[in-house]
Design a protein around this motif. Structure first.
Motif, short mmCIF file in Angstrom:
data_model
loop_
_atom_site.label_atom_id
_atom_site.label_comp_id
_atom_site.label_asym_id
_atom_site.label_seq_id
_atom_site.Cartn_x
_atom_site.Cartn_y
_atom_site.Cartn_z
N ILE A 21 2.28 14.18 0.48
CA ILE A 21 3.14 14.33 1.65
C ILE A 21 3.84 12.99 1.85
CG2 ILE A 21 3.26 14.90 4.10
CD1 ILE A 21 0.50 16.25 3.75
N GLU A 22 5.15 13.01 1.80
CA GLU A 22 5.93 11.78 1.92
C GLU A 22 6.41 11.59 3.36
OE1 GLU A 22 9.21 9.58 -0.83
OE2 GLU A 22 9.76 11.57 -0.10
N LEU A 23 6.04 10.46 3.95
CA LEU A 23 6.45 10.12 5.32
C LEU A 23 6.03 11.20 6.32
CD1 LEU A 23 10.00 8.69 4.54
CD2 LEU A 23 7.93 7.39 5.09
N PRO A 35 0.81 -1.23 0.00
CA PRO A 35 0.00 0.00 0.00
C PRO A 35 0.84 1.28 0.00
CG PRO A 35 -0.83 -1.59 1.60
CD PRO A 35 0.49 -2.11 1.13
N ALA A 36 0.43 2.23 -0.82
CA ALA A 36 1.13 3.52 -0.88
C ALA A 36 0.89 4.35 0.37
CB ALA A 36 0.68 4.29 -2.12
N PHE A 37 -0.30 4.25 0.93
CA PHE A 37 -0.65 4.96 2.15
C PHE A 37 -0.22 4.13 3.37
CE2 PHE A 37 -3.51 5.95 5.64
CZ PHE A 37 -3.64 7.33 5.58
N PRO A 38 0.37 4.70 4.41
CA PRO A 38 0.50 6.14 4.69
C PRO A 38 1.84 6.75 4.29
CG PRO A 38 1.02 4.91 6.66
CD PRO A 38 0.69 3.88 5.60
N THR A 39 2.71 5.99 3.61
CA THR A 39 3.98 6.58 3.17
C THR A 39 3.74 7.82 2.32
OG1 THR A 39 5.05 4.41 3.19
CG2 THR A 39 6.13 6.15 1.93
N LEU A 40 2.78 7.70 1.42
CA LEU A 40 2.38 8.84 0.58
C LEU A 40 0.93 9.20 0.91
CD1 LEU A 40 3.79 7.78 -2.90
CD2 LEU A 40 4.88 9.27 -1.22
#
Length: 219
Positions: A122-124, A81-86
């Motif tokens: 927003i990244e990380l 999953p891309a979230f929550p990293t992105l």
């Protein structure tokens, strides 16, 4: 060429709906709705030209497959999953920063530079990053597209424009930390030997010197 344009346009429409669907009350929840994205594609109007209609139908099926594969890989219940990293960034009014147009003065007369950005994420939980989507034929074409990231004028223009927008202290938005390009492979199938994922990505930044050189060239 007609089919390539159809795929690019349809994919951006579908991805826009996908990313926006996960944003509630001014924040990205990560609960992206694949069905909402597919439903948006159904609203797309086919061209009047009969020859182009054939390309359009093929493109529509291709884009649906790309979105489904993306959701299976990077969606809420995906493999990675891309979230929550992105997280999709939202403006002070709570609207997602997806498919937005921006402009900035070029410092010469009344000239301005404008660009349309796929999304800002927003990244990380720290810095903002431009999220750019591209589609590509499989194999070496994906790698070749990613290799252009460091010198791509479109990307430089986006960073140049947005560098004058961020950070915004009153919103809490952070420093704009370059761009992340995701290249989606047309015709990708699970188990593909050439690519284990339906997309590949790379990130790039620009120095202040790069941005000023870009400004001078544009002027």
């Amino acid at each position: 060429q007609d089919q390539a344009l159809n795929i690019g346009s349809l994919f951006h429409s579908g991805m826009e709906a996908y990313l926006v669907s996960g944003c509630k009350d001014g924040a990205d929840t990560g609960e992206y709705d694949l069905e909402a994205a597919l439903a948006t594609l159904e609203l797309a109007k086919p061209p009047k030209d009969e020859r182009q209609q054939v390309y359009f139908k093929e493109s529509l099926l291709e884009v649906k497959s790309m979105l489904i594969n993306y959701d299976r890989h990077a969606g809420p219940k995906g493999i990675n999953p891309a979230f929550p990293t992105l997280r999709v960034a939202c403006d002070p009014e709570g609207k997602p920063l997806v498919e937005r147009a921006y402009w900035t003065p070029l410092g010469y007369r009344d000239y301005v530079f404008t660009c349309q950005v796929d999304a800002i994420v927003i990244e990380l939980g720290v810095n903002l990053k431009v999220l750019e989507h591209k589609t590509s034929a499989p194999g070496m074409w994906v790698t070749r597209r990613l290799k252009t990231l460091g010198t791509d004028a479109q990307i430089t223009g986006e960073i140049f424009t947005l560098a004058n927008e961020f950070p915004q202290e009153d919103t809490g938005w952070k420093y704009l930390d370059g761009v992340r390009m995701q290249v989606f492979t047309k015709g990708w199938k699970p188990g593909s030997r050439s690519s284990p994922a339906p997309f590949q990505y790379s990130e790039s930044r620009r120095t202040p010197k790069d941005l000023d050189s870009f400004r001078v060239r544009v002027v």
